[in-house]
Design a protein around this motif. Structure first.
Motif, mmCIF file in Angstrom:
data_model
loop_
_atom_site.group_PDB
_atom_site.id
_atom_site.type_symbol
_atom_site.label_atom_id
_atom_site.label_comp_id
_atom_site.label_asym_id
_atom_site.label_seq_id
_atom_site.Cartn_x
_atom_site.Cartn_y
_atom_site.Cartn_z
ATOM 1 N N ILE A 4 -17.497 48.430 -15.996
ATOM 2 C CA ILE A 4 -17.613 49.866 -16.281
ATOM 3 C C ILE A 4 -18.877 50.152 -17.077
ATOM 4 C CG2 ILE A 4 -16.595 51.791 -17.557
ATOM 5 C CD1 ILE A 4 -13.825 50.570 -16.848
ATOM 6 N N VAL A 5 -19.141 49.364 -18.128
ATOM 7 C CA VAL A 5 -20.329 49.561 -18.950
ATOM 8 C C VAL A 5 -21.593 49.320 -18.126
ATOM 9 C CG1 VAL A 5 -21.619 48.670 -20.929
ATOM 10 C CG2 VAL A 5 -19.162 49.056 -21.118
ATOM 11 N N LEU A 55 -11.415 56.264 -20.020
ATOM 12 C CA LEU A 55 -11.896 55.288 -20.982
ATOM 13 C C LEU A 55 -13.249 55.709 -21.556
ATOM 14 C CD1 LEU A 55 -10.983 52.045 -19.022
ATOM 15 C CD2 LEU A 55 -9.717 53.088 -20.911
ATOM 16 N N ASP A 56 -13.390 55.551 -22.855
ATOM 17 C CA ASP A 56 -14.636 55.870 -23.547
ATOM 18 C C ASP A 56 -15.572 54.669 -23.466
ATOM 19 O OD1 ASP A 56 -16.376 57.337 -25.488
ATOM 20 O OD2 ASP A 56 -15.826 55.630 -26.753
ATOM 21 N N VAL A 57 -16.787 54.893 -22.947
ATOM 22 C CA VAL A 57 -17.711 53.785 -22.723
ATOM 23 C C VAL A 57 -18.107 53.126 -24.036
ATOM 24 C CG1 VAL A 57 -19.997 53.149 -21.839
ATOM 25 C CG2 VAL A 57 -18.581 54.735 -20.564
ATOM 26 N N GLN A 64 -11.624 51.682 -35.400
ATOM 27 C CA GLN A 64 -11.091 52.938 -34.869
ATOM 28 C C GLN A 64 -11.236 52.999 -33.356
ATOM 29 O OE1 GLN A 64 -13.051 56.121 -36.947
ATOM 30 N NE2 GLN A 64 -12.038 55.686 -38.912
ATOM 31 N N GLN A 65 -12.379 52.539 -32.831
ATOM 32 C CA GLN A 65 -12.596 52.561 -31.383
ATOM 33 C C GLN A 65 -11.604 51.636 -30.678
ATOM 34 O OE1 GLN A 65 -16.722 51.591 -30.978
ATOM 35 N NE2 GLN A 65 -17.424 53.616 -31.634
ATOM 36 N N ILE A 66 -11.387 50.442 -31.215
ATOM 37 C CA ILE A 66 -10.426 49.515 -30.619
ATOM 38 C C ILE A 66 -9.014 50.090 -30.691
ATOM 39 C CG2 ILE A 66 -9.424 47.202 -30.748
ATOM 40 C CD1 ILE A 66 -12.364 47.343 -29.795
ATOM 41 N N LYS A 67 -8.677 50.715 -31.826
ATOM 42 C CA LYS A 67 -7.343 51.328 -31.988
ATOM 43 C C LYS A 67 -7.128 52.424 -30.954
ATOM 44 C CE LYS A 67 -3.483 52.018 -34.372
ATOM 45 N NZ LYS A 67 -2.933 53.198 -33.703
ATOM 46 N N ARG A 68 -8.183 53.247 -30.675
ATOM 47 C CA ARG A 68 -8.045 54.307 -29.676
ATOM 48 C C ARG A 68 -7.793 53.707 -28.287
ATOM 49 N NH1 ARG A 68 -12.134 57.158 -32.613
ATOM 50 N NH2 ARG A 68 -13.768 56.346 -31.231
ATOM 51 N N LEU A 69 -8.509 52.623 -27.967
ATOM 52 C CA LEU A 69 -8.297 51.966 -26.667
ATOM 53 C C LEU A 69 -6.864 51.442 -26.561
ATOM 54 C CD1 LEU A 69 -11.488 49.839 -25.845
ATOM 55 C CD2 LEU A 69 -10.516 51.695 -24.492
ATOM 56 N N GLU A 70 -6.403 50.821 -27.606
ATOM 57 C CA GLU A 70 -5.045 50.251 -27.587
ATOM 58 C C GLU A 70 -4.001 51.357 -27.452
ATOM 59 O OE1 GLU A 70 -5.520 46.093 -30.079
ATOM 60 O OE2 GLU A 70 -5.141 47.933 -31.211
ATOM 61 N N ASP A 71 -4.192 52.450 -28.177
ATOM 62 C CA ASP A 71 -3.247 53.572 -28.077
ATOM 63 C C ASP A 71 -3.281 54.178 -26.674
ATOM 64 O OD1 ASP A 71 -2.568 53.175 -30.695
ATOM 65 O OD2 ASP A 71 -3.802 54.823 -31.478
ATOM 66 N N LEU A 72 -4.470 54.290 -26.097
ATOM 67 C CA LEU A 72 -4.611 54.884 -24.771
ATOM 68 C C LEU A 72 -3.939 54.028 -23.710
ATOM 69 C CD1 LEU A 72 -5.936 57.135 -23.023
ATOM 70 C CD2 LEU A 72 -7.945 55.677 -22.863
ATOM 71 N N SER A 89 -16.362 52.864 -26.750
ATOM 72 C CA SER A 89 -15.242 52.041 -27.199
ATOM 73 C C SER A 89 -15.177 50.739 -26.410
ATOM 74 C CB SER A 89 -13.930 52.820 -27.047
ATOM 75 O OG SER A 89 -13.917 53.947 -27.895
ATOM 76 N N LEU A 90 -15.495 50.813 -25.118
ATOM 77 C CA LEU A 90 -15.519 49.602 -24.295
ATOM 78 C C LEU A 90 -16.645 48.662 -24.745
ATOM 79 C CD1 LEU A 90 -14.826 51.026 -20.718
ATOM 80 C CD2 LEU A 90 -13.242 49.785 -22.211
ATOM 81 N N ARG A 91 -17.790 49.219 -25.135
ATOM 82 C CA ARG A 91 -18.873 48.366 -25.648
ATOM 83 C C ARG A 91 -18.394 47.597 -26.894
ATOM 84 N NH1 ARG A 91 -23.692 49.775 -23.180
ATOM 85 N NH2 ARG A 91 -23.848 51.962 -22.506
ATOM 86 N N SER A 92 -17.712 48.319 -27.783
ATOM 87 C CA SER A 92 -17.213 47.669 -28.997
ATOM 88 C C SER A 92 -16.170 46.620 -28.657
ATOM 89 C CB SER A 92 -16.617 48.722 -29.940
ATOM 90 O OG SER A 92 -17.604 49.643 -30.353
ATOM 91 N N PHE A 93 -15.290 46.926 -27.718
ATOM 92 C CA PHE A 93 -14.269 45.974 -27.288
ATOM 93 C C PHE A 93 -14.912 44.685 -26.752
ATOM 94 C CE2 PHE A 93 -12.116 44.438 -23.407
ATOM 95 C CZ PHE A 93 -11.019 43.833 -23.999
ATOM 96 N N ILE A 94 -15.944 44.845 -25.908
ATOM 97 C CA ILE A 94 -16.626 43.683 -25.319
ATOM 98 C C ILE A 94 -17.280 42.844 -26.412
ATOM 99 C CG2 ILE A 94 -18.565 42.981 -23.858
ATOM 100 C CD1 ILE A 94 -17.969 45.526 -22.170
ATOM 101 N N LYS A 95 -17.939 43.510 -27.359
ATOM 102 C CA LYS A 95 -18.660 42.781 -28.404
ATOM 103 C C LYS A 95 -17.690 42.043 -29.333
ATOM 104 C CE LYS A 95 -22.371 42.784 -28.424
ATOM 105 N NZ LYS A 95 -23.313 41.804 -27.825
ATOM 106 N N VAL A 96 -16.545 42.647 -29.659
ATOM 107 C CA VAL A 96 -15.541 41.949 -30.468
ATOM 108 C C VAL A 96 -15.013 40.744 -29.704
ATOM 109 C CG1 VAL A 96 -13.273 42.118 -31.557
ATOM 110 C CG2 VAL A 96 -14.893 44.003 -31.772
ATOM 111 N N GLY A 97 -14.778 40.925 -28.390
ATOM 112 C CA GLY A 97 -14.297 39.811 -27.576
ATOM 113 C C GLY A 97 -15.306 38.679 -27.510
ATOM 114 N N GLU A 98 -16.598 39.016 -27.482
ATOM 115 C CA GLU A 98 -17.633 37.981 -27.391
ATOM 116 C C GLU A 98 -17.857 37.266 -28.726
ATOM 117 O OE1 GLU A 98 -20.414 39.907 -23.831
ATOM 118 O OE2 GLU A 98 -20.915 40.261 -25.941
#
Length: 292
Positions: free
Chosen positions: A75-76, A5-7, A38-46, A9-18
């Protein structure tokens, strides 16, 4: 299933969720909205899942997104803890100081100790070499400052103190009138003291021969202490096993030399004056009463 997991991308995921918004998440992280997407899309694809349900007004976590959310925060947080742990090991500012071997025994430990106390964030690097090599190094910008011994005839700069040069022999030895000449223990060339010793004897018509050559001060002193021959050294301190021949031999008198602290051109950190005064104070406490 093994994933990396890319850290970021996880930061962006957390911020969108918040914030429940790609736009607000991008603003909070100083990124563009396409970059967040793009970062969220990479997480979803992964992971092979959808992490957000995209509505008209809000972006909400899916069930899989909610499962990831807590782990992503952990993780972050662990990543940032590791970063803070090694912040203190970042490269520190460095001062490179040079000095001849003659001064290392008395001065070096004191300078290192005081630098560590007064300038704990500055890394000190020490270059030990002959004065001529040190002056070349500071002129070429390879070291920041150096304490050197120089002939008065060569210097046009202010100097700290004068330094006596003397002939030395082993405690149980003397200067004999051998037909082969005065036995000299010398540094290997190039060396100003070597040249001066030879020139002084020849100008007085005194025969000489080199019986031992050394690259370093300790080896040279050992040869003199063993009675192999005599040498010429700055008189900075009494050395066990050596005796000065000042006033008790027919050897030629020697000139005074200047002690100076030379600085690299353009070296002007905010702590410059404090460092120079620190080195000067160590010199005065250690040598001034001996060398004047």
């Amino acid at each position: 299933m093994r994933v990396n997991l890319d850290v970021q991308s996880l930061r962006s995921f957390i911020k969108v969720g918040e914030t429940k918004s790609f736009t607000r998440a991008a603003e909070a992280l100083s990124l563009t909205q396409p970059a967040i997407s793009q970062q969220i899309k990479r997480l979803e694809d992964l992971l092979g899942v959808e992490l957000f349900a995209r509505g008209n007004r809000q972006v909400l976590l899916t069930l899989e997104g909610e499962k990831l959310f807590g782990y992503a925060k952990n993780i972050v947080m662990c990543n940032d803890k590791v970063g803070r742990l090694f912040e203190k090991f970042e490269k520190r500012e460095t001062i490179t100081v040079g000095m001849p071997e003659h001064f290392c025994e008395g001065m070096l430990s004191q300078i290192i100790s005081r630098m560590a106390t007064h300038f704990p964030t500055i890394q000190m690097v020490v270059k030990v070499a002959r004065s001529g090599l040190l002056m070349e190094a500071v002129n070429e910008g390879k070291i920041d400052l150096c304490l050197v011994i120089d002939d008065f005839g060569n210097t046009q700069e202010p100097f700290w103190h004068t330094l006596s040069l003397r002939w030395f022999a082993g405690e149980g030895a003397g200067v004999s009138d051998s037909p082969q000449g005065v036995p000299l223990v010398l540094f290997k060339p190039p060396c100003g003291f070597r040249s001066l010793a030879i020139r002084s004897l020849e100008e007085c018509g005194i025969k000489w021969r080199c019986v031992y050559e050394s690259e370093d001060l300790m080896s040279l002193r050992s040869a003199v202490q063993a009675g192999v021959g005599i040498t010429l050294l700055p008189f900075v301190a009494q050395v066990s096993g050596l005796k000065s021949l000042e006033g008790i031999s027919s050897l030629p008198a020697l000139p005074q030399f200047a002690v100076m602290l030379k600085e690299r051109a353009g070296w002007s950190p905010v702590y410059r004056c404090e460092v120079l005064e620190l080195i000067r104070s160590v010199w005065v406490s250690e040598y001034v009463n001996v060398s004047l």
